[in-house]
Design a protein around this motif. Sequence first.
Motif, PDB file in Angstrom:
ATOM      1  N   VAL A  88       0.823  -1.211   0.000  1.00 32.47           N
ATOM      2  CA  VAL A  88       0.000   0.000   0.000  1.00 32.47           C
ATOM      3  C   VAL A  88       0.855   1.257   0.000  1.00 32.47           C
ATOM      4  O   VAL A  88       0.489   2.277  -0.607  1.00 32.47           O
ATOM      5  CB  VAL A  88      -0.973  -0.020   1.202  1.00 32.47           C
ATOM      6  CG1 VAL A  88      -0.218   0.065   2.526  1.00 32.47           C
ATOM      7  CG2 VAL A  88      -2.000   1.099   1.086  1.00 32.47           C
ATOM      8  N   GLU A  89       2.024   1.219   0.652  1.00 26.54           N
ATOM      9  CA  GLU A  89       2.871   2.405   0.696  1.00 26.54           C
ATOM     10  C   GLU A  89       3.418   2.768  -0.676  1.00 26.54           C
ATOM     11  O   GLU A  89       3.682   3.938  -0.961  1.00 26.54           O
ATOM     12  CB  GLU A  89       4.022   2.188   1.688  1.00 26.54           C
ATOM     13  CG  GLU A  89       3.572   2.056   3.142  1.00 26.54           C
ATOM     14  CD  GLU A  89       4.742   1.875   4.091  1.00 26.54           C
ATOM     15  OE1 GLU A  89       5.903   1.801   3.602  1.00 26.54           O
ATOM     16  OE2 GLU A  89       4.505   1.797   5.303  1.00 26.54           O
ATOM     17  N   ALA A  90       3.563   1.791  -1.539  1.00 30.79           N
ATOM     18  CA  ALA A  90       4.106   2.047  -2.871  1.00 30.79           C
ATOM     19  C   ALA A  90       3.134   2.826  -3.758  1.00 30.79           C
ATOM     20  O   ALA A  90       3.541   3.376  -4.786  1.00 30.79           O
ATOM     21  CB  ALA A  90       4.479   0.731  -3.545  1.00 30.79           C
ATOM     22  N   PHE A  91       1.871   2.898  -3.373  1.00 29.99           N
ATOM     23  CA  PHE A  91       0.913   3.700  -4.137  1.00 29.99           C
ATOM     24  C   PHE A  91       1.258   5.190  -4.086  1.00 29.99           C
ATOM     25  O   PHE A  91       0.956   5.940  -5.012  1.00 29.99           O
ATOM     26  CB  PHE A  91      -0.504   3.518  -3.593  1.00 29.99           C
ATOM     27  CG  PHE A  91      -1.231   2.324  -4.128  1.00 29.99           C
ATOM     28  CD1 PHE A  91      -1.345   2.110  -5.492  1.00 29.99           C
ATOM     29  CD2 PHE A  91      -1.834   1.424  -3.260  1.00 29.99           C
ATOM     30  CE1 PHE A  91      -2.042   1.017  -5.993  1.00 29.99           C
ATOM     31  CE2 PHE A  91      -2.534   0.325  -3.746  1.00 29.99           C
ATOM     32  CZ  PHE A  91      -2.636   0.129  -5.112  1.00 29.99           C
TER      33      PHE A  91
ATOM     34  N   LEU B  20      -1.208   8.280  -5.126  1.00 31.74           N
ATOM     35  CA  LEU B  20      -2.266   7.662  -5.920  1.00 31.74           C
ATOM     36  C   LEU B  20      -3.338   7.033  -5.035  1.00 31.74           C
ATOM     37  O   LEU B  20      -4.519   6.988  -5.411  1.00 31.74           O
ATOM     38  CB  LEU B  20      -1.651   6.602  -6.847  1.00 31.74           C
ATOM     39  CG  LEU B  20      -2.574   5.882  -7.819  1.00 31.74           C
ATOM     40  CD1 LEU B  20      -3.208   6.871  -8.790  1.00 31.74           C
ATOM     41  CD2 LEU B  20      -1.806   4.810  -8.580  1.00 31.74           C
ATOM     42  N   LEU B  21      -2.951   6.568  -3.853  1.00 30.34           N
ATOM     43  CA  LEU B  21      -3.900   5.914  -2.954  1.00 30.34           C
ATOM     44  C   LEU B  21      -5.039   6.859  -2.577  1.00 30.34           C
ATOM     45  O   LEU B  21      -6.204   6.448  -2.506  1.00 30.34           O
ATOM     46  CB  LEU B  21      -3.181   5.432  -1.695  1.00 30.34           C
ATOM     47  CG  LEU B  21      -4.043   4.681  -0.672  1.00 30.34           C
ATOM     48  CD1 LEU B  21      -4.551   3.372  -1.264  1.00 30.34           C
ATOM     49  CD2 LEU B  21      -3.251   4.417   0.610  1.00 30.34           C
ATOM     50  N   ASN B  22      -4.710   8.104  -2.337  1.00 37.44           N
ATOM     51  CA  ASN B  22      -5.729   9.071  -1.906  1.00 37.44           C
ATOM     52  C   ASN B  22      -6.366   9.820  -3.063  1.00 37.44           C
ATOM     53  O   ASN B  22      -7.575  10.070  -3.070  1.00 37.44           O
ATOM     54  CB  ASN B  22      -5.108  10.073  -0.920  1.00 37.44           C
ATOM     55  CG  ASN B  22      -4.645   9.398   0.357  1.00 37.44           C
ATOM     56  OD1 ASN B  22      -5.337   8.541   0.910  1.00 37.44           O
ATOM     57  ND2 ASN B  22      -3.458   9.765   0.827  1.00 37.44           N
ATOM     58  N   THR B  23      -5.578  10.181  -4.051  1.00 39.38           N
ATOM     59  CA  THR B  23      -6.115  10.985  -5.153  1.00 39.38           C
ATOM     60  C   THR B  23      -6.802  10.136  -6.219  1.00 39.38           C
ATOM     61  O   THR B  23      -7.675  10.623  -6.941  1.00 39.38           O
ATOM     62  CB  THR B  23      -5.010  11.795  -5.834  1.00 39.38           C
ATOM     63  OG1 THR B  23      -4.096  10.902  -6.506  1.00 39.38           O
ATOM     64  CG2 THR B  23      -4.240  12.639  -4.817  1.00 39.38           C
TER      65      THR B  23
END
Length: 365
Positions: free
Chosen positions: A33-36, A39-42
């Motif tokens: 998940v950290e590699a996102f 992008l994870l939030n936007t």
Amino acid sequence: MEIAIIGGGNGAYAAAADLTEKGHNVRLWRRNVEAFGSLLNTRTMKVKDIDGVREVRLSVVSSDLQAVVTGARLLVIPLPATAQASIAKELSPYLQNGQVIYLPPGTFGSYLMSNVLHEAGCTAEVTFAETGTLPYLARKHGADTVSISGRATRLPTGVFPSSRSAYAFSVLQEAFPVIEPIRDVLDGALMNAGPIIHPPLILMNAGAIEHFNRWDIHGEGTQPAIRRVHNALDGERIAVREKLGYRAPHFPLADHYNTTEGDEWMYGLAAHQKLVDSADWHESLDLYTHRYMREDIACGLALLVSLAEWADVKAPIASGLLAVASAVISEDLRLIGRTLENMKLRHLSIKEMKVMLEHGIGVTA
């Protein structure tokens, strides 16, 4: 269509961006998940191609596999072949009837993953399909940006079990209109370009790869001597295809290098020049760990060698390259690779193999 993209590599990001732009609802999953990054939030990804730079907004970006897979009609899994068994096991509790799982490319991963699901007790009726290459020539530039230097113009694709081909292609062609139906997934696996193009490039350039920090195997590394080995190796692939009854077009690798004439290859004419011009393949290569060794040789080339032996087709170039690769990394890739023996299929006759490919796991003539 609801589409799940499984993976965090170049092909996964290119598929997520491209299919979103085509109007599909795309859910992107990766384990880390950290590699996102942002992008994870936007959920906003930048895509670069011949038309410039623009932003696309994905429907879902998550490390929750169940949330991404549930309700998706199509699962696109452009992961390395080495990850197929593990991801199949992770997917097994969440798959649903009617889902189509697409492996671009597959390296006969359709059978492997189907067998893993069977052993895991998964009862969902899912259908697999695989082709010979990624639908995109792409490289990620950071956590939220992907550069697409080319898109496939032809994707020869087989289905497993092939008795469900009509349904599978009705789903697949909605996402990838350039898909061309072929007989079955072994037909598709024997379209895989990686085990033909990459072994000569990394093995015959091994000295330069180990000497230089970065090396462009498609530019600096593609020389006439290597191309001659490509042609000989591809001839063995086509001989295996013909022995197994698969018909032309065989998508010969020589067409990958054509610029103005000949049959159009999977990425169209001048595909090789697109790779060189993009400069995205001037990269660091570790011969021990890179996917060209672990996927294209240990899985794809090992499979080709075992198929040739099983079908009684002479393949000295494929066997020799596999032996050289084994010496380079001090591992017996013929012994541990993706072979018919290791998939427990060596005992089947060609007729029994065809029946299994048509009807699925556990069925023989």
